[in-house]
Design an enzyme around this catalytic site. Structure first.
Site, PDB file in Angstrom:
ATOM      1  N   TYR A 101       0.624  -1.501   0.071  1.00 26.06           N
ATOM      2  CA  TYR A 101      -0.185  -0.130  -0.130  1.00 26.06           C
ATOM      3  C   TYR A 101       0.850   1.394  -0.104  1.00 26.06           C
ATOM      4  CZ  TYR A 101      -4.203  -2.521   1.056  1.00 26.06           C
ATOM      5  OH  TYR A 101      -5.282  -3.410   1.037  1.00 26.06           O
ATOM      6  N   TYR A 140      -0.738  -9.963  -0.089  1.00 26.01           N
ATOM      7  CA  TYR A 140       0.576  -9.086   0.945  1.00 26.01           C
ATOM      8  C   TYR A 140       0.447 -10.019   2.424  1.00 26.01           C
ATOM      9  CZ  TYR A 140      -3.575  -6.526   2.679  1.00 26.01           C
ATOM     10  OH  TYR A 140      -4.594  -6.042   3.378  1.00 26.01           O
ATOM     11  N   ARG A 150      -3.044 -12.277   2.676  1.00 25.49           N
ATOM     12  CA  ARG A 150      -4.011 -11.748   2.491  1.00 25.49           C
ATOM     13  C   ARG A 150      -4.455 -12.137   0.772  1.00 25.49           C
ATOM     14  NH1 ARG A 150      -7.659  -8.467   3.586  1.00 25.49           N
ATOM     15  NH2 ARG A 150      -8.924 -10.182   3.095  1.00 25.49           N
ATOM     16  N   HIS A 153      -7.247  -8.538  -3.245  1.00 26.93           N
ATOM     17  CA  HIS A 153      -8.624  -7.872  -2.890  1.00 26.93           C
ATOM     18  C   HIS A 153      -8.506  -6.471  -3.206  1.00 26.93           C
ATOM     19  CE1 HIS A 153      -6.514  -7.675   0.883  1.00 26.93           C
ATOM     20  NE2 HIS A 153      -6.988  -6.318   1.220  1.00 26.93           N
ATOM     21  N   HIS A 155     -10.561  -3.006  -1.688  1.00 26.50           N
ATOM     22  CA  HIS A 155     -11.587  -2.518  -0.707  1.00 26.50           C
ATOM     23  C   HIS A 155     -12.586  -1.650  -1.256  1.00 26.50           C
ATOM     24  CE1 HIS A 155      -9.065  -3.982   2.888  1.00 26.50           C
ATOM     25  NE2 HIS A 155      -8.078  -3.550   2.161  1.00 26.50           N
TER      26      HIS A 155
END
Ligand SMILES: [Fe+2]
Length: 230
Positions: A101, A140, A150, A153, A155
């Protein structure tokens, strides 16, 4: 309209021990029921003027294309009865293709991409349709347990037309091998409800020579609603 709440197993458990932080933040008091009339008639009425150029093209925020597989995500936002949720604000955020991120709290060793900020916003149209372009996010690691990763995905935050339609969730990709190991995905007990968070590949939404297409339809409340995913 009569409103049918999601079944207990169709929404994430407030406290799900395999997902450690829910033990700290999950409510321990009973829910306070809000009269439906209070949240069924009012909501966020965001003007289209808040949208900027390229808000729906996350690949166009740098000086050149970001690293990774370009994708288009499209779908419809619907209410329980299948009616379109019109002219409503949708926000998305995600990591880059390497699983990082662009955020000060993310310091894992994957590289940042100067051409990818990882956030966008758009409004549904008169038919409840939306579409945006991005890159496929990477998996990640996270600190929940040893070797925790994870599944890829994106959000989503949806405001709907009234407060009762508010939804924050995550969209996944088909056939991710990390599904069986993810305590967030599996925090929703009902398997059919979990499936509603998985997009499907679509050749119709694939743009020739440019991006692979995925479809993710979202139902904002009632029976068959897309579950919360946080
Ligand atoms: Fe995430």
């Amino acid at each position: 309209m009569r409103f049918h709440p999601l079944g207990l197993g169709e929404r994430p458990n407030d406290i799900h021990p395999p997902y450690k932080s829910t033990g700290l933040r999950g409510p321990r008091e009973p829910r306070i029921l809000v009269r439906h009339e209070l949240v069924a008639t009012r909501g966020v009425d965001a003007p289209r003027a808040i949208l900027r150029a390229n808000d729906s093209d996350l690949t166009a925020h740098g000086s050149s294309q970001p690293q990774g597989q370009a994708i288009t995500v499209a779908g419809r936002v619907l209410d329980e009865d299948g009616s379109p949720v019109r002219d409503s604000l949708v926000e998305v955020w995600q990591c880059n293709a390497a699983g990082r991120y662009a955020h000060s709290k993310d310091n894992h060793e994957a590289p940042l991409d100067p051409n990818f900020l990882g956030h966008g916003k758009f409004m549904t149209d008169h038919d409840g349709r939306y579409r945006f372009k991005t890159i496929k996010p990477g998996a990640y690691p996270w600190g929940n347990h040893e070797n925790a990763w994870r599944p890829a995905h994106i959000h989503f935050s949806l405001f709907g037309n009234v407060y009762a339609q508010r939804l924050v969730t995550q969209m996944y990709f088909p056939d991710d091998p990390l599904f069986p190991f993810d305590p967030i995905f599996n925090g929703i007990p009902d398997g059919a409800a979990r499936e509603r968070l998985i997009s499907r590949f679509s050749l119709d939404e694939t743009v020739s020579g440019t991006s692979l297409g995925f479809v993710f339809d979202i139902v904002l409340r009632g029976r068959g609603a897309t579950p919360m995913g946080v």
